[in-house]
Design an enzyme around this catalytic site. Structure first.
Site, PDB file in Angstrom:
ATOM      1  N   ASP A 131       6.248  -4.410   5.695  1.00 57.43           N
ATOM      2  CA  ASP A 131       4.991  -4.275   4.945  1.00 57.43           C
ATOM      3  C   ASP A 131       4.012  -5.433   5.081  1.00 57.43           C
ATOM      4  O   ASP A 131       2.884  -5.355   4.601  1.00 57.43           O
ATOM      5  CB  ASP A 131       5.234  -3.909   3.471  1.00 57.43           C
ATOM      6  N   CYS A 197       1.006   6.551 -16.579  1.00 55.44           N
ATOM      7  CA  CYS A 197       0.269   5.365 -16.149  1.00 55.44           C
ATOM      8  C   CYS A 197      -0.776   4.976 -17.191  1.00 55.44           C
ATOM      9  O   CYS A 197      -1.728   5.736 -17.438  1.00 55.44           O
ATOM     10  CB  CYS A 197      -0.412   5.619 -14.806  1.00 55.44           C
ATOM     11  N   CYS A 249       9.919   8.949 -13.162  1.00 57.70           N
ATOM     12  CA  CYS A 249      10.096   9.979 -12.131  1.00 57.70           C
ATOM     13  C   CYS A 249      11.485  10.615 -12.238  1.00 57.70           C
ATOM     14  O   CYS A 249      12.509   9.916 -12.174  1.00 57.70           O
ATOM     15  CB  CYS A 249       9.918   9.363 -10.745  1.00 57.70           C
TER      16      CYS A 249
END
Length: 319
Positions: A131, A197, A249
């Site tokens: 990354d 969120c 999740c």
């Protein structure tokens, strides 16, 4: 995990690999979506996603001209995440402590090196991506059949959820490994990540993140005093990174049930546990404020926590 004449699964498990895949595709499948995302300025303050490196991300051969294939690995920090959930600790994202406190770039480069050495292929050349390189890592993992893009834009693996870091080895040769079929979307009608969120950072229509609204962007990538995104005061007390969209999740429930929780830190990083989980927040803030910029950087060197610097850290205590 896949079976392969090239890689030993027990060896990979010992390095914390949850799953791995193989692809010979050099061009990201979601390139047009990425470019549309940056054109809408959804990358916000993350300028490195929209500067000259944007061109490099269009083809793996731009960063490794000899590219013929890629091995992609999912490195777990599930045990640390489970420990943090059991102890109701949400001040930092779990990846920060998931590799014994060491910056994952350092830890995973060492593991990728060990994997490359095991390949023992003649005239093999490799290039590691973790990354920090101009590579669309999640798309690469998608092409390698390791998951799909959730509504929070994270890569989700059907068996292992999303508590992992992607690390890849680009190769100058093709290997005798079958290419997997990319997974389909399994989010269905679920909107748990969007609903949870607190800063409304997830764009419902495009299933992408608006970086300027994201708590992780604010607490990690902003290195000076700045206004917090609207809703930051409604979070769980995050001061470095954020796992909210992952913690809700459903695909992360079963993986965590299979493992034991643990928080393992190298001796030189043991102080981090006291800092983050034992000290009262105001005391920690005062300690950071009293330190010099150089002293603060030196103290956190080798961890993920030195990125924003002293000023960047102090702004994270805003509520």
């Amino acid at each position: 995990m896949k079976s392969s004449p090239v890689l030993d699964n027990e060896f990979l498990k010992g390095l914390g690999v949850l799953d791995w895949g193989y692809t010979e595709e050099a061009i990201p499948r979601t390139l047009s979506e990425y470019e549309a995302w940056t054109e809408k300025d959804f990358h916000g303050p993350l300028n490195y996603l929209n500067d000259h490196r944007k061109e490099l991300r269009r083809d793996l051969r731009n960063v490794f001209p000899e590219f013929q294939s890629a091995l992609v690995f999912l490195f777990s920090y599930q045990e640390t995440k489970k420990w943090m959930l059991e102890n109701n600790q949400h001040s930092v994202a779990a990846y920060t402590l998931g590799f014994e406190g060491e910056d994952y770039h350092r830890a995973l480069k060492e593991r990728l090196t060990k994997i490359a050495e095991k390949l023992a292929v003649e005239d093999l050349k490799t290039f590691f991506t973790i990354d920090a390189q101009p590579v669309l890592e999640r798309d690469l993992a998608y092409r390698a059949g390791l998951g799909w893009f959730g509504k929070n834009s994270m890569l989700i693996n059907r068996k292992e959820g999303s508590y992992f870091i992607i690390g890849s080895i680009l190769l100058n040769q093709r290997l005798p490994i079958d290419q997997a079929i990319s997974d389909v979307d399994h989010c269905g009608q679920c909107t748990a990540c969007i609903d949870a969120c607190p800063t409304n950072a997830i764009n419902v229509d495009t299933r992408t993140l608006e970086a300027s609204k994201c708590i992780s962007t604010f607490t990690i990538e902003i290195m000076k005093d700045a206004e917090a995104p609207a809703g930051f005061d409604k979070s769980r007390g995050e001061i470095f990174g954020c796992d909210i969209c992952q913690d809700v999740c459903p695909w992360n429930r079963k993986p965590l049930q299979r493992i034991t929780s643990s928080l393992k830190l190298q001796d030189k990083f043991l102080f981090i546990k006291d800092w983050l989980f034992d000290l009262p927040r105001e005391k920690l803030k005062s300690m950071i404020a009293a330190d010099t910029n150089r002293g603060f950087r030196k103290k956190l060197f080798g961890t993920a926590f030195d990125r924003p610097g002293k000023e960047g850290w102090l702004k994270n205590f805003k509520r």
